[in-house]
Scaffold this motif. Structure first.
Motif, PDB file in Angstrom:
ATOM      1  N   TRP A 119      16.818  28.836 -46.952  1.00  0.00           N
ATOM      2  CA  TRP A 119      16.459  28.719 -45.534  1.00  0.00           C
ATOM      3  C   TRP A 119      16.234  27.265 -45.154  1.00  0.00           C
ATOM      4  O   TRP A 119      16.659  26.809 -44.091  1.00  0.00           O
ATOM      5  N   THR A 126      18.212  25.035 -42.366  1.00  0.00           N
ATOM      6  CA  THR A 126      17.520  24.639 -41.137  1.00  0.00           C
ATOM      7  C   THR A 126      16.928  23.230 -41.172  1.00  0.00           C
ATOM      8  O   THR A 126      16.685  22.630 -40.125  1.00  0.00           O
ATOM      9  N   ASP A 172      15.415  36.017 -39.448  1.00  0.00           N
ATOM     10  CA  ASP A 172      15.485  36.038 -40.909  1.00  0.00           C
ATOM     11  C   ASP A 172      14.463  37.006 -41.488  1.00  0.00           C
ATOM     12  O   ASP A 172      13.388  37.213 -40.926  1.00  0.00           O
ATOM     13  N   HIS A 182       9.461  26.077 -50.078  1.00  0.00           N
ATOM     14  CA  HIS A 182      10.855  25.709 -49.816  1.00  0.00           C
ATOM     15  C   HIS A 182      11.429  24.816 -50.907  1.00  0.00           C
ATOM     16  O   HIS A 182      12.599  24.412 -50.822  1.00  0.00           O
TER      17      HIS A 182
END
Length: 642
Positions: free
Chosen positions: A511, A515, A105, A502
């Protein structure tokens, strides 16, 4: 339910006012509880003057941080032919962004989280003019968390109440209100209260600039007030209490709280700062005829008869033949070191030094037992001569020659200078230096000819604060978190704040959804180099404190880590206000911009940088007979000037 929670339900606004001793103050001011004060306009033009230039005028701006970008933006908008030079390949200075690779990434990395407070009126006006409000989002509230157990978390939310009602609101909302420790019968406490609520320029600086915050609070200071508010907020000015002027702290408090009717909650960017703010400003400048030249290293500034005649630069990578000074570093004892943070150099013999800046992502490599060097961030290895032995770095460490030496500093020049082009000279009508403090000192070192001694001396007195560091970690698990997604921290050895990226920025939210993992950033605002002399020390401490702050992450695997470590933030030490340079200088066509200039109205951090850039633009607009931009500030004076 706790004792404080039970008691808070019984505390009326009148009781809270009595606690703070401001009942009479509130009544005397006749201040409406529901009337929101409006921003103050700084020096409004009384005449209706033209807005746009009707003739050719050229401007050269050096430094594409927020100050330089704001100045170039305003002048380009008014019809000036602007050339903006930036030494780095990335625009934005302390809010710049750059690409990094994490596994498969790609992300945009930056210099750490930045909050946009609602009283950033001048920065907000540029955002509104560019129609990029959607790039920002409210963080709703933020918390101050304390490592030691004597204080409960403080939570700050939006408010539209001015002093003294904002203190009343804070007293009612604070679970620690009975631990503030302020007693207005105590003469020292009364003086503190008067100082923080009676800010004035220049009177406050005349009275308090010679005193450090650490000395001010050392004797009979309300301990709770210091622990809960003064210490966390003082450090968020990026200056440690032992090196911060009380005058500057009082300006900081006035701007962010006592003179601010907007509350303390703030916005963050939906994407990285470069994407959300820097790129839109740069695009506007380019689309309106301005030139932006990255990787431009100034090599000479020629001054004659009280004005600058020309500026010469080289474009290419940073390995130019332009010499520069760097101070010695006595904290590292296994060699002769110069510089600090991510601009560190090691002497390999009496005439040569090696840059220890890793050519991968800019961390400082650390000397190993075998004489080679290892990057603590991503594992790149170099031999004793700086040759790459192991990636991810692709280029060798840069080598420099010592061409001059003084007591505690050396002048260096690249051993193998490379530039993509020849020297280019710019002859402009006006020049603006908008670099950081080290860069500005370097630019004045390059001045030749008729150089004004007074302004040169003021520049050399400018200070740099203790270094700051940011550690960002990608981890293989998420965790629960009840506090704000950005929170200030107090009482830790290194860490001053935590940001859950995040849960804030789009790239990391996506992301994390894909994940199930997390991205967490810790920030040290102004750490002491003696305690953390190497970047290995910084990373190790950040990791240890991360698992203490978020116990759920214990046992998690760190998938990737990034370290930003610089020593270039502006310092505001005692006795610095008097000689601090202003926007206009004794050199007729030279203006200064940056958060280090002396400001005529209260402001701080990003707003201070932007406002200084717009002040520099206004000085040029006034010279050309054009309408100045209206600049806004909070109420410039405290309400208790008694």
């Amino acid at each position: 339910m706790s004792y404080f929670t039970d008691l808070s339900s019984l505390v009326s606004r009148r009781t809270a006012l009595k606690i703070m001793g401001v009942t009479v103050v509130g009544a005397g001011l006749g201040y409406s509880r529901f009337s929101k004060p409006q921003p103050t306009i700084y020096q409004p033009d009384r005449l209706d003057l033209p807005l746009h230039l009707d003739r050719q005028k050229t401007v050269c701006v050096v430094g594409a941080g927020l100050a330089g970008l704001a100045c170039a933006y305003e002048l380009t908008k008014r019809g000036f032919a602007v050339t903006l030079l930036e030494k780095s390949p990335n625009l934005g200075g302390k809010i710049a962004s750059w690409k990094i690779q994490v596994g498969e990434d790609e992300f945009m990395m930056e210099h750490g989280f930045h909050g946009f407070f609602p009283q950033y009126y001048n920065l907000k006006s540029i955002v509104e003019e560019l129609s990029i409000e959607e790039n920002f989002q409210s963080l709703e509230f933020y918390s101050v968390l304390f490592r030691k157990g004597e204080y409960q978390p403080e939570v700050f939310r939006p408010s539209h109440s001015a002093f003294p009602w904002n203190i009343v609101d804070l007293a009612i909302a604070s679970p620690n209100r009975f631990q503030w420790g302020i007693n207005l019968i105590n003469i020292k406490h009364l003086q503190v209260f008067q100082a923080i609520t009676g800010f004035r320029i220049p009177q406050t600086f005349k009275k308090y600039d010679a005193l450090s915050v650490a000395d001010w609070v050392a004797e009979d200071f309300p301990q709770g007030l210091y622990d809960l508010y003064f210490l966390p907020f003082a450090k968020s000015s990026l200056n440690a209490p032992d090196r911060l002027s009380v005058g500057e702290l009082l300006q900081f408090f006035h701007f962010y709280f006592f003179g601010n009717p907007e509350g303390l909650a703030f916005n963050g960017t939906r994407d990285d700062m470069g994407t959300s703010l820097v790129k839109p400003i740069a695009n506007f400048i380019r689309n309106h005829g301005g030139k932006i030249i990255p990787e431009a290293t100034v090599s000479k500034i020629q001054s004659q008869e009280g004005k600058i005649n020309s500026l010469t630069y080289q474009q290419g990578n940073l390995q130019t033949d332009v010499p520069f000074w760097v101070e010695g570093n006595k904290l590292l004892e296994d060699g002769e070191y110069y510089g600090a943070g991510d601009r560190l150099y090691l002497a390999t013999n009496e005439t040569e030094v090696l840059s220890l800046t890793c050519t991968h992502q800019g961390c400082s490599v650390h000397k190993q037992a075998d004489g080679g060097f290892l990057c603590p961030c991503h594992g790149a290895k170099y031999d004793a001569a700086g040759k790459v032995l192991q990636g991810p770095a692709k280029r060798d460490l840069a080598a420099f020659k010592i061409i001059e030496q003084q007591e505690n500093k050396v002048k260096l020049v690249a051993a193998n200078a490379i530039a993509d082009g020849e020297e280019i000279a710019i002859a402009a009508d006006y020049y603006i230096i908008a670099a950081d403090v080290p860069g500005t000192k370097h630019l004045f070192d390059l001045m030749q000819g008729d150089v004004n001694i007074n302004i040169g001396n003021k520049i050399q007195k400018l200070a740099v604060s203790d270094p700051f560091a940011v550690g960002r970690f990608w981890l293989d698990r998420d965790f629960s978190w009840e506090q704000s997604n950005f929170a200030s921290l107090s009482g830790y050895d290194l860490t001053d704040s935590i940001t859950l990226y995040h849960r804030i920025q789009n790239q990391f939210i996506e992301w994390s959804k894909r994940t199930g993992y997390s991205v967490v950033e810790l920030h040290a605002y102004c750490y002491k180099e003696k305690e953390f002399p190497t970047q290995e020390d910084l990373l190790a401490t950040f990791e240890r404190e991360l698992f203490e702050i978020v116990p759920e992450l214990q046992g998690a695997t760190i998938l990737h880590k990034e370290l930003v470590n610089q020593k270039n933030f502006s310092g505001y030490p005692p006795n610095s206000y008097r000689d601090r340079p202003e926007t206009k200088t004794e050199i007729n066509n030279l203006m200064l911009a940056g958060d280090w200039v002396k400001m005529p109205f209260p402001c701080g951090l990003m707003e201070r940088a932007v406002s200084s850039g717009l002040l520099a633009a206004n000085a040029i607009l006034q010279e050309e007979g054009l309408q100045r931009r209206s600049l806004l500030s909070v109420n410039p004076e405290g309400l208790l000037n008694i």
